[in-house]
Design a protein around this motif. Structure first.
Motif, short mmCIF file in Angstrom:
data_model
loop_
_atom_site.label_atom_id
_atom_site.label_comp_id
_atom_site.label_asym_id
_atom_site.label_seq_id
_atom_site.Cartn_x
_atom_site.Cartn_y
_atom_site.Cartn_z
N GLN A 26 0.84 -1.21 0.00
CA GLN A 26 0.00 0.00 0.00
C GLN A 26 0.87 1.25 0.00
O GLN A 26 0.58 2.21 -0.72
CB GLN A 26 -0.93 0.02 1.21
N ALA A 27 1.93 1.24 0.79
CA ALA A 27 2.79 2.42 0.90
C ALA A 27 3.46 2.74 -0.44
O ALA A 27 3.47 3.90 -0.87
CB ALA A 27 3.84 2.22 1.99
N THR A 28 4.00 1.74 -1.09
CA THR A 28 4.67 1.95 -2.37
C THR A 28 3.69 2.43 -3.43
O THR A 28 3.97 3.37 -4.18
CB THR A 28 5.35 0.64 -2.84
N PHE A 29 2.54 1.79 -3.48
CA PHE A 29 1.51 2.15 -4.46
C PHE A 29 1.02 3.58 -4.23
O PHE A 29 0.93 4.38 -5.17
CB PHE A 29 0.38 1.14 -4.40
N ALA A 30 0.72 3.91 -2.97
CA ALA A 30 0.23 5.25 -2.64
C ALA A 30 1.26 6.31 -3.01
O ALA A 30 0.93 7.34 -3.61
CB ALA A 30 -0.12 5.34 -1.16
N ARG A 31 2.51 6.04 -2.69
CA ARG A 31 3.58 7.00 -2.99
C ARG A 31 3.70 7.22 -4.50
O ARG A 31 3.81 8.34 -4.97
CB ARG A 31 4.89 6.50 -2.39
N SER A 32 3.64 6.13 -5.28
CA SER A 32 3.79 6.27 -6.73
C SER A 32 2.58 6.98 -7.36
O SER A 32 2.72 7.59 -8.42
CB SER A 32 4.01 4.91 -7.39
N ALA A 33 1.43 6.92 -6.70
CA ALA A 33 0.24 7.61 -7.20
C ALA A 33 0.13 9.03 -6.66
O ALA A 33 -0.74 9.79 -7.07
CB ALA A 33 -1.02 6.83 -6.84
N GLY A 34 0.99 9.38 -5.70
CA GLY A 34 0.98 10.72 -5.15
C GLY A 34 -0.14 10.97 -4.15
O GLY A 34 -0.62 12.10 -4.02
N ILE A 35 -0.57 9.92 -3.46
CA ILE A 35 -1.58 10.08 -2.41
C ILE A 35 -1.06 9.46 -1.12
O ILE A 35 -0.05 8.76 -1.13
CB ILE A 35 -2.94 9.43 -2.80
N GLY A 36 -1.77 9.69 -0.03
CA GLY A 36 -1.37 9.12 1.25
C GLY A 36 -1.81 7.67 1.38
O GLY A 36 -2.80 7.24 0.79
N LYS A 37 -1.06 6.93 2.19
CA LYS A 37 -1.38 5.52 2.41
C LYS A 37 -2.75 5.38 3.09
O LYS A 37 -3.53 4.48 2.74
CB LYS A 37 -0.30 4.87 3.27
N THR A 54 -7.86 11.43 -9.35
CA THR A 54 -7.12 10.54 -8.45
C THR A 54 -7.16 9.11 -8.97
O THR A 54 -6.15 8.40 -8.94
CB THR A 54 -7.69 10.61 -7.02
N LEU A 55 -8.32 8.68 -9.46
CA LEU A 55 -8.42 7.34 -10.04
C LEU A 55 -7.46 7.21 -11.22
O LEU A 55 -6.80 6.19 -11.38
CB LEU A 55 -9.85 7.04 -10.48
N GLY A 56 -7.35 8.26 -12.02
CA GLY A 56 -6.40 8.25 -13.13
C GLY A 56 -4.97 8.08 -12.66
O GLY A 56 -4.20 7.32 -13.25
N LYS A 57 -4.61 8.76 -11.57
CA LYS A 57 -3.26 8.62 -11.01
C LYS A 57 -3.03 7.21 -10.49
O LYS A 57 -1.94 6.65 -10.66
CB LYS A 57 -3.04 9.63 -9.88
N LEU A 58 -4.05 6.64 -9.86
CA LEU A 58 -3.93 5.29 -9.33
C LEU A 58 -3.73 4.28 -10.47
O LEU A 58 -2.87 3.40 -10.39
CB LEU A 58 -5.16 4.92 -8.51
N LEU A 59 -4.52 4.43 -11.53
CA LEU A 59 -4.40 3.50 -12.66
C LEU A 59 -3.06 3.69 -13.37
O LEU A 59 -2.46 2.70 -13.81
CB LEU A 59 -5.57 3.68 -13.62
N ASP A 60 -2.59 4.93 -13.48
CA ASP A 60 -1.27 5.17 -14.08
C ASP A 60 -0.18 4.49 -13.25
O ASP A 60 0.75 3.90 -13.81
CB ASP A 60 -0.98 6.67 -14.18
N ALA A 61 -0.28 4.59 -11.93
CA ALA A 61 0.71 3.97 -11.06
C ALA A 61 0.71 2.45 -11.20
O ALA A 61 1.75 1.80 -11.06
CB ALA A 61 0.47 4.37 -9.60
#
Length: 144
Positions: A26-37, A54-61
């Motif tokens: 979760q920490a690595t994914f959140a960091r790569s998407a630019g959001i908090g864990k 934000t969903l776009g950032k998550l999918l990009d990550a």
């Protein structure tokens, strides 16, 4: 979760499935998407829905297209009938109950699906006019 469209009820579960399949914490994914864990945790648990950007950032990550993500979400919905305990069927201790055979089958399915989708898109795209390039080249030569 009351009042939310059924289609998005398991959006967080879909995020978690893709994150775990990618082998990300979760920490690595959140960091790569630019959001908090903590925010990611709220999304994955279904307590909140992410905004579209934000969903776009998550999918990009995750390096997943929206098409593939929502297609998988639909597969999850159809594979596991809505009801109590669905999450416990998917999210057992140690991750998802899938093995290499399941992953290989999903890869084949998505490769086929994307091939069909790309063919459908290509058949609807107008061909680039060949004379436009020749005309542009000819007019450029005439100006010189």
């Amino acid at each position: 979760m009351t009042g939310r469209p059924v289609r998005f009820r398991r959006l967080g579960l879909g995020l978690r499935v893709f994150r775990e399949l990618a082998g990300l914490s979760q920490a690595t994914f959140a960091r790569s998407a630019g959001i908090g864990k903590c925010q990611l945790n709220r999304y994955e648990r279904g307590h909140e829905l992410p905004k579209l950007d934000t969903l776009g950032k998550l999918l990009d990550a995750l390096q997943v297209t929206p098409l593939a993500f929502f297609y998988c979400l639909a597969l999850l919905e159809s594979r596991f009938a809505p009801g109590p305990g669905v999450e416990s069927q998917l999210l057992v201790e140690g991750g998802l109950p899938v093995d290499e055979r399941h992953i290989a089958a999903l890869r084949r399915l998505f490769t086929h699906f994307l091939d069909v989708f790309q063919s459908a898109i290509a058949s609807r795209m107008p061909a680039a006019p060949e004379h436009a390039e020749a005309g542009a080249g000819g007019s450029a030569s005439a100006r010189r």
